[in-house]
Design a protein around this motif. Structure first.
Motif, mmCIF file in Angstrom:
data_model
loop_
_atom_site.group_PDB
_atom_site.id
_atom_site.type_symbol
_atom_site.label_atom_id
_atom_site.label_comp_id
_atom_site.label_asym_id
_atom_site.label_seq_id
_atom_site.Cartn_x
_atom_site.Cartn_y
_atom_site.Cartn_z
ATOM 1 N N HIS A 1 0.816 -1.221 0.000
ATOM 2 C CA HIS A 1 0.000 0.000 0.000
ATOM 3 C C HIS A 1 0.845 1.264 0.000
ATOM 4 O O HIS A 1 0.455 2.267 -0.581
ATOM 5 C CB HIS A 1 -0.966 -0.002 1.186
ATOM 6 N N MET A 2 2.023 1.241 0.637
ATOM 7 C CA MET A 2 2.849 2.447 0.651
ATOM 8 C C MET A 2 3.397 2.755 -0.735
ATOM 9 O O MET A 2 3.545 3.925 -1.095
ATOM 10 C CB MET A 2 3.986 2.315 1.662
ATOM 11 N N ASP A 3 3.684 1.732 -1.539
ATOM 12 C CA ASP A 3 4.109 1.981 -2.914
ATOM 13 C C ASP A 3 3.017 2.711 -3.685
ATOM 14 O O ASP A 3 3.296 3.635 -4.467
ATOM 15 C CB ASP A 3 4.430 0.664 -3.628
ATOM 16 N N GLU A 4 1.757 2.307 -3.450
ATOM 17 C CA GLU A 4 0.635 2.952 -4.125
ATOM 18 C C GLU A 4 0.472 4.397 -3.645
ATOM 19 O O GLU A 4 0.219 5.305 -4.440
ATOM 20 C CB GLU A 4 -0.645 2.158 -3.884
ATOM 21 N N ILE A 5 0.621 4.620 -2.359
ATOM 22 C CA ILE A 5 0.495 5.984 -1.810
ATOM 23 C C ILE A 5 1.609 6.878 -2.351
ATOM 24 O O ILE A 5 1.366 8.010 -2.788
ATOM 25 C CB ILE A 5 0.512 5.947 -0.274
ATOM 26 N N TYR A 6 2.852 6.367 -2.348
ATOM 27 C CA TYR A 6 3.966 7.172 -2.868
ATOM 28 C C TYR A 6 3.797 7.437 -4.358
ATOM 29 O O TYR A 6 4.132 8.520 -4.859
ATOM 30 C CB TYR A 6 5.301 6.479 -2.596
ATOM 31 N N GLY A 7 3.276 6.457 -5.098
ATOM 32 C CA GLY A 7 3.014 6.677 -6.514
ATOM 33 C C GLY A 7 1.977 7.752 -6.730
ATOM 34 O O GLY A 7 2.122 8.607 -7.623
#
Length: 202
Positions: free
Chosen positions: A136-142
């Motif tokens: 989920h953090m990859d999605e948020i940072y993206g």
């Protein structure tokens, strides 16, 4: 996939009843595609995820067009496992495999650039919650990378991101954040506050 929003509209004027009831007519074109229910706290929109933000945009612009200070607060969700499946909520196209982040960011920028202006300036703060996925953090940072490269990005704030500009591209950016980040068939929630014509505009 179940998708929808609980929306509350707050006009800062004695004529708040007329503004709210008048603005609700902006939802009329969406009624064939949505289940719309209004009570004394909020209006529920349930329907295709790709139409949620255009409907909210039109509702808000209709309320703000007269120049009075208006605020919209919304809780938006797609793919909640606790909600029933409903054919009215199906996306307009099959999501299939999720493209890589860089491609989704580029496509999101294209969608914002193509959004027609409304003539109504707005300010927004929102938080995106891609739930139930290990990355989920990859999605948020993206999503943050997308927003920072967008012409409607204003600044980062504690717990949220602030956008500013014409309602057309601003709501388009919100839609892209909601639809392109997080698992395509996963649970994604978005918490949103929109303001127009504020006497304390920054």
């Amino acid at each position: 996939m179940f998708s929808g929003a609980q929306i509350s509209l707050y006009p800062m004027t004695d004529d708040f009843v007329g503004i709210i009831l008048g603005a609700l007519s902006a939802l009329d074109p969406y009624r064939p595609s949505f289940r719309i229910e209004t009570d004394d706290i909020s209006t529920l929109l349930v329907g295709p995820p790709d139409q949620l933000f255009p409907a909210m945009r039109d509702l808000f612009v209709a309320a703000a067009i007269g120049g009075r200070h208006v605020v919209l607060s919304a809780a938006v969700s797609r793919g909640c496992p606790g909600e029933p499946d409903d054919p009215i909520c199906a996306p307009s196209a099959d999501t299939g495999d999720q493209p890589p982040l860089d491609r989704r960011i580029a496509e999101a920028h294209e969608a914002v650039a193509a959004a027609p202006p409304t003539g109504s300036p707005v300010a927004v703060q929102f938080s995106l919650y891609p739930l139930g996925v290990g990355h989920h953090m990859d999605e948020i940072y993206g999503c943050i990378d997308f927003l920072k490269g967008s012409p409607v990005f204003d600044r980062s704030k504690n717990f949220c991101t602030r956008l500013k500009g014409d309602a057309g591209p601003v709501f388009a950016a919100l839609a892209e954040a909601f639809l392109r980040f997080g698992a395509p068939d996963g649970h994604v929630a978005l918490d949103l506050t929109v303001s127009a014509n504020s006497p304390s505009a920054a």
